[in-house]
Scaffold this motif. Structure first.
Motif, PDB file in Angstrom:
ATOM      1  N   PHE A  36      -4.290  -0.135   5.377  1.00 40.07           N
ATOM      2  CA  PHE A  36      -3.697  -0.376   4.066  1.00 40.07           C
ATOM      3  C   PHE A  36      -2.509   0.550   3.824  1.00 40.07           C
ATOM      4  O   PHE A  36      -1.445   0.112   3.355  1.00 40.07           O
ATOM      5  N   VAL A  37      -2.673   1.830   4.132  1.00 40.46           N
ATOM      6  CA  VAL A  37      -1.588   2.801   3.914  1.00 40.46           C
ATOM      7  C   VAL A  37      -0.366   2.444   4.744  1.00 40.46           C
ATOM      8  O   VAL A  37       0.768   2.431   4.240  1.00 40.46           O
ATOM      9  N   LEU A  38      -0.580   2.152   6.009  1.00 43.12           N
ATOM     10  CA  LEU A  38       0.550   1.823   6.892  1.00 43.12           C
ATOM     11  C   LEU A  38       1.258   0.553   6.421  1.00 43.12           C
ATOM     12  O   LEU A  38       2.491   0.470   6.418  1.00 43.12           O
ATOM     13  N   SER A  39       0.471  -0.446   6.020  1.00 42.31           N
ATOM     14  CA  SER A  39       1.053  -1.685   5.538  1.00 42.31           C
ATOM     15  C   SER A  39       1.826  -1.468   4.245  1.00 42.31           C
ATOM     16  O   SER A  39       2.957  -1.959   4.087  1.00 42.31           O
ATOM     17  N   TYR A  40       1.241  -0.709   3.323  1.00 37.98           N
ATOM     18  CA  TYR A  40       1.901  -0.462   2.034  1.00 37.98           C
ATOM     19  C   TYR A  40       3.208   0.296   2.222  1.00 37.98           C
ATOM     20  O   TYR A  40       4.236  -0.051   1.626  1.00 37.98           O
ATOM     21  N   LEU A  63       4.111  10.437   0.594  1.00 36.83           N
ATOM     22  CA  LEU A  63       2.968   9.767  -0.033  1.00 36.83           C
ATOM     23  C   LEU A  63       1.965  10.815  -0.477  1.00 36.83           C
ATOM     24  O   LEU A  63       1.770  11.825   0.204  1.00 36.83           O
ATOM     25  N   TYR A  64       1.335  10.550  -1.626  1.00 31.96           N
ATOM     26  CA  TYR A  64       0.271  11.407  -2.132  1.00 31.96           C
ATOM     27  C   TYR A  64      -1.046  10.644  -2.068  1.00 31.96           C
ATOM     28  O   TYR A  64      -1.105   9.442  -2.368  1.00 31.96           O
ATOM     29  N   MET A  65      -2.126  11.358  -1.696  1.00 36.54           N
ATOM     30  CA  MET A  65      -3.452  10.754  -1.624  1.00 36.54           C
ATOM     31  C   MET A  65      -4.504  11.737  -2.113  1.00 36.54           C
ATOM     32  O   MET A  65      -4.269  12.948  -2.155  1.00 36.54           O
ATOM     33  N   ARG A  78      -1.789   2.582  -6.290  1.00 34.95           N
ATOM     34  CA  ARG A  78      -2.950   1.802  -5.898  1.00 34.95           C
ATOM     35  C   ARG A  78      -4.190   2.696  -5.922  1.00 34.95           C
ATOM     36  O   ARG A  78      -4.115   3.892  -5.610  1.00 34.95           O
ATOM     37  N   VAL A  79      -5.332   2.094  -6.264  1.00 34.58           N
ATOM     38  CA  VAL A  79      -6.620   2.771  -6.180  1.00 34.58           C
ATOM     39  C   VAL A  79      -7.537   1.899  -5.331  1.00 34.58           C
ATOM     40  O   VAL A  79      -7.742   0.718  -5.638  1.00 34.58           O
ATOM     41  N   ILE A  80      -8.068   2.478  -4.259  1.00 33.95           N
ATOM     42  CA  ILE A  80      -8.983   1.763  -3.373  1.00 33.95           C
ATOM     43  C   ILE A  80     -10.412   2.070  -3.798  1.00 33.95           C
ATOM     44  O   ILE A  80     -10.816   3.238  -3.825  1.00 33.95           O
TER      45      ILE A  80
END
Length: 353
Positions: free
Chosen positions: A346-350, A88-90, A130-132
């Motif tokens: 959110f990250v874990l769920s996604y 994952l990239y953030m 996604r963008v939070i």
């Protein structure tokens, strides 16, 4: 899970530091890449975050220089990805992360709260999953039914200044010879980012006059982003040397904050401290705060408006000594959620979908 996070501004270190700690406690690992900036490096080192340093921002900021810098950042992220192989990239509005994630066929989740950064929106939108954005963000990046823009009921600065993660260390004030509520913080920025190119801000002469007048009533902690200004005798006497991670302890004890920086303004706000914004830029957070908390947030375009705001703040403190500080911070937190937990969940769920 392996996560690559790109850091391009000192504030981004604060945004992600608690998220990194909480996720590492769950067994996840990180590769942090960052712009070569003295303060960014100091913050990452202070928080014990291992990081890989890329090129500094170019001294001259035009569209060509910005795009060339983006190219270099993408190549750096590609190089880091080949060795780390992230799942994952953030990042915070990080176009290099978004572009690189697409090249490696991995998802990218970004944070964002800057409405006027239109060029960057165009660059990352085709590649990001996604963008939070916080609840006050005034721009719809996609159509509402796309599901790509996720709103959280929190201020972005609560990622690091929520009471769950930050408590003032009063020894910082003692070491600097500061007395709570008897000093102010003044922050002048360089307006060096690409989205600041057309900004018209208050003159240096006006800034000097503000410092001269306010220093007669308060001790001043002056923060200058443009280091050339430090040589000015009107500014030099107000400069203090302290580790950059201590600035939030200092803001918490201030009577008020006078700032051109929108991040500094919003930091003061979530800590319950009044601020006067000198920035010619407006953003959703400032608009929301000034609308809902007019006794704490003041917008000024001139010296006269600054002094009028100072008088109002002083009158408010005289009438209600406990109006600002812990009580206001608690009030703000009771109306919002903990954004670090929101992002973590959110990250874990996604990623588990």
């Amino acid at each position: 899970m392996k996560i690559l996070i790109d850091i391009n501004h000192p504030a981004h270190v604060h945004y992600f530091k608690n998220f990194i700690r909480l996720m590492e406690e769950k067994g996840h690992s990180f590769c942090v890449t960052n712009r070569n900036s003295k303060i960014i490096n100091q913050l990452l080192d202070a928080y014990g975050i291992n990081h890989v340093i890329r090129a500094p921002r170019p001294a001259k900021q035009g569209t060509f220089q910005a795009l060339n810098y983006l190219r270099k950042m993408v190549f750096f992220c590609i190089k880091a990805s080949r060795s780390f192989r992230p799942d994952l990239y953030m990042g915070f509005a990080s176009s290099p992360c978004a572009i690189t994630s697409f090249l490696f066929c991995k998802p990218c989740i970004l944070l964002e709260d800057t409405e006027h950064n239109a060029l960057n929106h165009k660059l990352y939108k085709p590649f990001v999953e996604r963008v939070i954005t916080p609840f006050y963000f005034e721009k719809e990046l996609w159509k509402k039914d796309s599901g790509k823009q996720v709103r959280m009921n929190a201020y972005i600065e609560q990622l690091y200044l929520h009471s769950r993660y930050f408590a003032m260390d009063e020894s910082v004030l003692v070491d600097l010879g500061l007395e709570k509520r008897r000093y102010i913080v003044i922050r002048f920025t360089a307006f060096g980012a690409h989205h600041d190119l057309k900004v018209r801000h208050i003159s240096n002469e006006a800034k000097k006059r503000l410092v001269a007048v306010l220093s007669q009533r308060y001790k001043i902690v002056l923060s200058l982003e443009n280091k050339d200004d430090a040589a000015e005798p009107e500014f030099a006497s107000c400069l203090m040397h302290f580790p950059p991670e201590k600035i939030h302890d200092i803001i918490t004890g201030a009577a008020f904050v006078l700032t051109e920086g929108l991040t500094t303004a919003s930091e003061a706000f979530v800590l319950g401290i009044p601020y006067i914004s000198l920035s010619p830029l407006l953003a959703g957070n400032i608009n929301c705060q000034s609308r809902n908390y007019p006794d704490q947030v003041f917008l000024a375009n001139s010296e006269e408006e600054v002094f009028a705001a100072v008088r109002t703040i002083e009158e408010n403190m005289s009438l209600k000594p406990d109006l600002y500080g812990p009580a206001r911070r608690k009030e703000i937190e009771e109306s919002t959620v903990d954004p670090t937990r929101f992002v973590e969940d959110f990250v874990l769920s996604y990623m588990n979908e």
